[in-house]
Design an enzyme around this catalytic site. Structure first.
Site, PDB file in Angstrom:
ATOM      1  N   CYS A  88     -67.396  45.311   7.321  1.00 12.76           N
ATOM      2  CA  CYS A  88     -68.454  44.331   7.567  1.00 12.76           C
ATOM      3  C   CYS A  88     -69.308  44.282   6.305  1.00 12.76           C
ATOM      4  O   CYS A  88     -69.934  45.276   5.945  1.00 12.76           O
ATOM      5  CB  CYS A  88     -69.282  44.734   8.777  1.00 12.76           C
ATOM      6  SG  CYS A  88     -70.738  43.680   9.054  1.00 12.76           S
ATOM      7  N   CYS A 239     -72.033  36.306   8.200  1.00 13.27           N
ATOM      8  CA  CYS A 239     -70.847  37.155   8.179  1.00 13.27           C
ATOM      9  C   CYS A 239     -70.464  37.353   6.720  1.00 13.27           C
ATOM     10  O   CYS A 239     -70.039  36.406   6.052  1.00 13.27           O
ATOM     11  CB  CYS A 239     -69.709  36.515   8.966  1.00 13.27           C
ATOM     12  SG  CYS A 239     -68.168  37.463   8.886  1.00 13.27           S
TER      13      CYS A 239
END
Length: 302
Positions: A88, A239
Site C-alpha cells: 500500500c 490509492c
C-alpha cells in the site's frame, strides 16, 4: 475460558485521504482481522472529533527495528474485510512518517509482504520507492499467457499492471462520468485476475488547467484518478499503488509525452509519481497524523 478486555494505544493517520489506524505491533491483538473489521467500519468504527471520517481504510500494524541503519519498519496492512494487502503506497508513507517520528531519521526501510521499500522524508513530503511495475502475466498475475494491454474486461478497456498489488487501469475521458461502484465488480472479480484486481480509472488533464495556473507543457502530465480497492470493496479517497499504476500505464500507452513523471490526483490530493526505465517507480506525497487514542480489544485465555 476467561475473557478480558484491554485498551490498545492507537494513532490515526492519513495519506491524501487514505486513512489508517496505526497500532504498534508490540501490542497484543489476538484477532487482527476482527479488530480491523470492527474499527474500520465507516458507520460504527473508530471516531474522534479531530478526524473528519468515521472508520478507516485499514489497520497498519507496525514494528520498529531502530537498531538498523537506516531504521526499518515492518508493515502489515489488514484491510476492512480482514485480508492482508501485500503493498500500500499511502500506507507505506504513513509507516515511514510513524518511524521518522520515533527515530528522527529522514531515511527508512519499510518491509512489506511485497518486498522492502526505501523511504525518505523531506519536510511534509514522504517518498517511497515502489518497485518496478510489472505487466507480465505472472507478475500481475493473470490467468492467461499474454499481457493484458487495452483489452476489454467487464465492459471497460483496461491495462493490467502490478505495482505491489494488481491493478486494472482504464483510461477514460472523465473519471467522474463513470459509475465506479457499478462497473468495478465486473473487473475486480473477472476470471482473468485469479487473485482479483483493483479497478483504477484515469483521465488526462491539461497541465494548463492546473489550479496553480502552471502553463501547459512546463510541468509533468496530470491525471485524475479514482480507485475501487480490493479488500476495502469500495472507492477510497486515495490509492498510492493505483497512482503508480496510472503513471505506469500512461507511460506504456505513450501518454506521458516522453517523460518519466506525472502528477496523479485522486480525490484526496496530488501525488507525484516517477516511472523511470531503469529503476523503481517512486511515489511522493504527504502523511499526516490526525489523533492519538485507545481502542478496546478482547483477549480470551484458557
Amino acid at each position: 475460558m476467561s475473557v478480558s478486555h484491554h485498551q490498545v494505544p492507537i494513532e490515526k493517520y492519513h495519506g491524501t485521504g487514505n486513512d489508517f489506524i496505526v497500532v504498534d505491533a508490540v501490542e497484543s491483538i489476538p484477532d487482527r482481522p476482527a479488530f480491523a473489521t470492527t474499527y474500520c467500519d465507516r458507520e460504527t468504527g473508530v471516531s474522534n472529533a479531530e478526524s473528519a471520517r468515521t472508520g478507516a481504510d485499514g489497520v497498519l500494524f507496525l514494528a520498529l527495528e531502530a537498531g538498523y541503519s537506516p531504521p526499518r519498519v515492518v508493515m502489515t496492512l489488514v484491510q476492512p474485510d480482514g485480508s492482508i494487502a501485500a503493498m500500500c503506497g499511502n500506507g507505506a508513507r504513513v509507516a515511514a512518517a510513524w518511524g521518522a517520528e520515533r527515530t528522527g531519521a529522514t531515511a527508512l526501510m519499510i518491509d512489506t509482504p511485497a518486498g522492502t521499500r526505501r523511504a525518505s522524508i523531506d519536510g511534509d513530503g514522504v517518498t517511497i520507492e515502489m518497485g518496478v511495475p510489472g505487466f507480465a502475466p505472472r507478475a500481475v498475475p493473470l490467468s492467461r499467457e499474454t499481457e493484458l494491454v487495452e483489452d476489454v474486461v467487464g465492459g471497460l478497456t483496461v491495462t493490467a499492471v502490478n505495482t505491489g498489488v494488481p491493478h486494472a487501469v482504464a483510461v477514460v475521458d472523465d473519471v467522474d462520468a463513470v459509475d465506479l461502484e457499478s462497473v468495478a465488480p465486473g473487473v475486480r472479480y473477472a476470471d482473468v485476475f485469479p487473485q482479483g484486481a483493483n479497478l483504477t480509472l484515469a483521465s488526462r488533464v491539461d497541465s494548463g488547467d492546473a489550479e496553480d495556473g502552471t502553463a501547459a507543457g512546463t510541468s509533468p502530465p496530470r491525471f485524475r484518478q479514482r480507485t475501487y480497492e480490493r479488500g476495502v470493496e469500495g472507492e477510497t479517497r486515495s490509492c498510492g499503488t493505483g497512482a503508480v499504476a496510472v503513471a505506469a500505464v500512461a507511460k506504456r500507452l505513450g501518454l506521458l509525452d516522453g517523460r518519466d513523471a506525472a502528477t496523479v490526483t485522486p480525490p484526496g490530493g496530488d501525488l507525484e509519481i516517477t516511472v523511470p526505465d531503469d529503476g523503481p517507480a517512486t511515489l511522493t506525497g504527504p502523511a499526516e497524523r490526525e489523533f492519538v487514542g485507545e481502542l478496546e480489544t478482547v483477549v480470551r485465555s484458557a
